[in-house]
Design a protein around this motif. Structure first.
Motif, mmCIF file in Angstrom:
data_model
loop_
_atom_site.group_PDB
_atom_site.id
_atom_site.type_symbol
_atom_site.label_atom_id
_atom_site.label_comp_id
_atom_site.label_asym_id
_atom_site.label_seq_id
_atom_site.Cartn_x
_atom_site.Cartn_y
_atom_site.Cartn_z
ATOM 1 N N ILE A 16 0.848 -1.200 0.000
ATOM 2 C CA ILE A 16 0.000 0.000 0.000
ATOM 3 C C ILE A 16 0.884 1.250 0.000
ATOM 4 C CG2 ILE A 16 -1.636 1.316 1.410
ATOM 5 C CD1 ILE A 16 -2.807 -1.434 2.253
ATOM 6 N N VAL A 20 0.887 4.087 -2.906
ATOM 7 C CA VAL A 20 0.578 5.491 -2.591
ATOM 8 C C VAL A 20 1.762 6.370 -2.995
ATOM 9 C CG1 VAL A 20 0.129 7.094 -0.702
ATOM 10 C CG2 VAL A 20 -1.076 4.933 -0.776
ATOM 11 N N THR A 21 3.002 5.880 -2.736
ATOM 12 C CA THR A 21 4.187 6.663 -3.112
ATOM 13 C C THR A 21 4.244 6.828 -4.627
ATOM 14 O OG1 THR A 21 5.264 5.575 -1.279
ATOM 15 C CG2 THR A 21 6.682 6.835 -2.721
ATOM 16 N N VAL A 23 1.793 6.874 -6.764
ATOM 17 C CA VAL A 23 0.781 7.861 -7.187
ATOM 18 C C VAL A 23 1.300 9.267 -6.882
ATOM 19 C CG1 VAL A 23 -1.547 8.702 -6.748
ATOM 20 C CG2 VAL A 23 -1.149 6.271 -6.884
ATOM 21 N N SER A 24 1.882 9.449 -5.693
ATOM 22 C CA SER A 24 2.368 10.774 -5.306
ATOM 23 C C SER A 24 3.493 11.218 -6.237
ATOM 24 C CB SER A 24 2.884 10.763 -3.877
ATOM 25 O OG SER A 24 1.935 10.171 -3.059
ATOM 26 N N THR A 187 -5.064 6.371 -9.596
ATOM 27 C CA THR A 187 -5.658 6.419 -8.248
ATOM 28 C C THR A 187 -6.712 5.330 -8.096
ATOM 29 O OG1 THR A 187 -5.315 8.784 -8.336
ATOM 30 C CG2 THR A 187 -6.718 7.976 -6.570
ATOM 31 N N CYS A 190 -5.080 1.969 -7.975
ATOM 32 C CA CYS A 190 -4.428 1.751 -6.675
ATOM 33 C C CYS A 190 -5.471 1.476 -5.606
ATOM 34 C CB CYS A 190 -3.613 2.971 -6.267
ATOM 35 S SG CYS A 190 -2.075 3.040 -7.146
ATOM 36 N N LEU A 191 -6.572 2.235 -5.639
ATOM 37 C CA LEU A 191 -7.621 2.033 -4.624
ATOM 38 C C LEU A 191 -8.176 0.611 -4.713
ATOM 39 C CD1 LEU A 191 -9.629 5.364 -4.515
ATOM 40 C CD2 LEU A 191 -8.270 4.319 -2.718
ATOM 41 N N ILE A 194 -5.573 -1.759 -3.425
ATOM 42 C CA ILE A 194 -5.476 -1.679 -1.956
ATOM 43 C C ILE A 194 -6.665 -2.402 -1.322
ATOM 44 C CG2 ILE A 194 -5.661 -0.063 -0.002
ATOM 45 C CD1 ILE A 194 -3.925 1.873 -1.700
#
Ligand code: ADP
Length: 482
Positions: A16, A20-21, A23-24, A187, A190-191, A194
């Motif tokens: 996760i 998230v990294t 995406v950032s 996003t 990824c969601l 996750i």
């Protein structure tokens, strides 16, 4: 997957974190790209446009000074003209530094024209200061040609720059649009990833825990078969293996206990029956005349051996029940005669305690499929308890009625009642309440446990209701035979 709980959770959180990294990082890189494009529009394009305007103004100013100098021959005007030349060259070199390839071409052309323009003016200035005659019209025509050429090139530069700015703004809008779409896609992906990952990890932990939970319930209900198969995660697999070992051990102990009860009951029942029989024979005078004192003692002996036989029978029933060896002989019969028989059997005790027993059977009741002997056992237990716990001069009421298509029997007494917290526990084996006044006939705490097992085996239910201090009421329901 034979990963430990710690590895599963760590791996899950790490994944996760990485998602998230990612995406950032993508969002930051897109923002920097947009920032670069905006910066280029603001710093380069605007500055080139500014320079174009300054260069046009300088050219026009120089042209005005030069024209006035030719008319007035005032040297100060020529010097003003020369001062502006330096300024022009400076601005031109700045434009060179900022312009793109197309702008550089135009600037080179402007530079060449400017050089030619300067030479024309220097030549004319020399002729003027030497007061030589020359064709002013020809010079003016050449100068105007150069000036118009430069102004046209500057105009072209402005238009080109504006075009480039529009292009970059369009690029900016496209890049923003693409960044928005890609960011949205990443996003959402990824969601989903996750969510799936969390679901997978949670499920991989909760499933074996649910199995353990149901196994614990089985153990609590006395089912000790050791068939729990959990291979992962290792911590729970170890726990499951320990559970299986515990089940095996408990099962073994249960078997040993049942064997013990069974053999002990047999060992006790045989001599007790002999004692009972012997006492009966002595009371009947088979052994000769007995005195009153001897008869009293023999009566106590007979009662106590009877009670002991009852206890041993209960123990034997229980061990059979627990070993699943209690056999039933079902028949389709009416319940009324069984109730009346149980009430009749208890009559001597009822009389001795001066208790009133009322029987209310709302008949005719439909027949039911039951084992009459076992049902009598239940009725004897409920009635026996009611009479046992009811004080002298009290009241016991037995009812039988049809409720919701089922036979419902109740035994109510005016005894001490049962505390609310014990209403369920009294049906567990060896559970005995702490009753004052009940010491005269202490029990075993087995009667209700056996009664419950018998009623359950008949597809029925048994329970008790009581207001502590105001008597108790025991119920059982049985399905009617179809
Ligand atoms: P026993 O009566 O042999 O002790 P039971 O299983 O028949 O065993 O009863 C268990 C416990 O339930 C009794 O010890 C008593 O505390 C309580 N009990 C049963 N029937 C009654 C009753 N009619 N009134 C009050 N308490 C009762």
């Amino acid at each position: 997957m034979r990963l430990s709980l710690f590895s599963r959770l760590t791996l899950g959180y790490l994944t996760i974190f990485v998602l998230v990294t990612a995406v950032s990082v993508y969002a930051v890189s897109q923002l920097s790209r947009l920032d670069e494009l905006t910066g280029s529009i603001l710093t380069v394009d605007n500055r080139v446009l500014e320079l174009e305007k300054v260069l046009s103004d300088l050219l026009l100013s120089q042209s005005r000074y030069e024209q006035r100098f030719v008319i007035t021959k005032d040297e100060a005007l020529f010097e003003q003209f020369l001062r502006l030349k330096e300024d022009f060259n400076l601005q031109l070199s700045q434009a060179f530094a900022l312009g793109d390839a197309a702008a550089q071409n135009l600037l080179t052309q402007i530079q060449a024209d400017y050089h030619g323009y300067q030479e024309l003016i220097s030549g004319e200035a020399k002729l003027l200061s030497a007061r030589k005659a020359y064709s002013q019209a020809q010079y003016k025509q050449d100068k105007d040609k150069k000036l118009d050429g430069m102004l046209a090139a500057l105009e072209k530069l402005r238009l080109g720059q504006q075009q480039a700015t529009y292009g970059r703004v369009r690029q900016l809008a496209d890049a923003a649009d693409q960044a928005r779409r890609v960011s949205l896609f990443i996003t959402v992906a990824c969601l989903i990833a996750i969510l799936l990952l969390s679901l997978l990890i949670t499920r991989s932990i909760t499933r074996p825990v649910a199995l353990l939970k149901s196994k614990t319930r089985d153990i609590a209900e006395g089912r000790f078969d050791a068939g729990l198969r959990i291979s992962s995660p290792p911590e729970i697999a170890e726990l499951a293996a320990a559970f299986n070992r515990m089940c095996e051990r408990l099962g073994e102990l249960e078997r040993m206990k049942a064997d013990f009860f069974s053999s002990m009951s047999h060992e006790l029942r045989t001599p007790l029956t002999s004692i009972k029989e012997g006492t009966g024979l002595l009371l009947d005078g088979v052994g000769g005349e007995t005195t009153d004192k001897q008869r009293k003692l023999l009566t106590i002996l007979a009662e106590e051996s009877n009670r002991l036989i009852g206890v041993v029978n209960s123990l034997l029933d229980l061990s059979k029940l627990e070993a699943g060896m209690l056999n039933y002989e079902f028949e389709t019969v009416n319940l009324d005669p069984l109730i009346r028989r149980a009430v009749a059997e208890i009559a001597p005790l009822v009389e001795a305690k001066q208790i009133t027993v009322e029987t209310a059977i709302e008949g005719p009741l439909p027949p039911a499929r039951l084992d009459p002997e076992r049902m009598l056992q239940v009725l004897r237990n409920l009635l026996g308890n009611a009479v046992k716990f009811t004080p002298k001069g009290g009241q016991v009421t037995v009812t039988a009625t049809l409720v919701d298509g089922k036979l419902q029997v109740s035994v109510q007494d005016s005894g001490p009642g049962i505390p609310a917290e014990s209403l369920t526990a009294i049906f567990e084996k060896f559970h005995q309440g702490n009753h004052k006044g009940a010491h005269t006939r202490p029990g075993t705490g087995l009667g209700l446990a056996i009664a419950k097992s018998i009623i359950t085996s008949h597809g029925g239910e048994i329970w008790a209701e009581s207001q502590f201090g105001q008597g108790s009421k025991f119920f059982f329901v049985l399905p009617c035979s179809a």
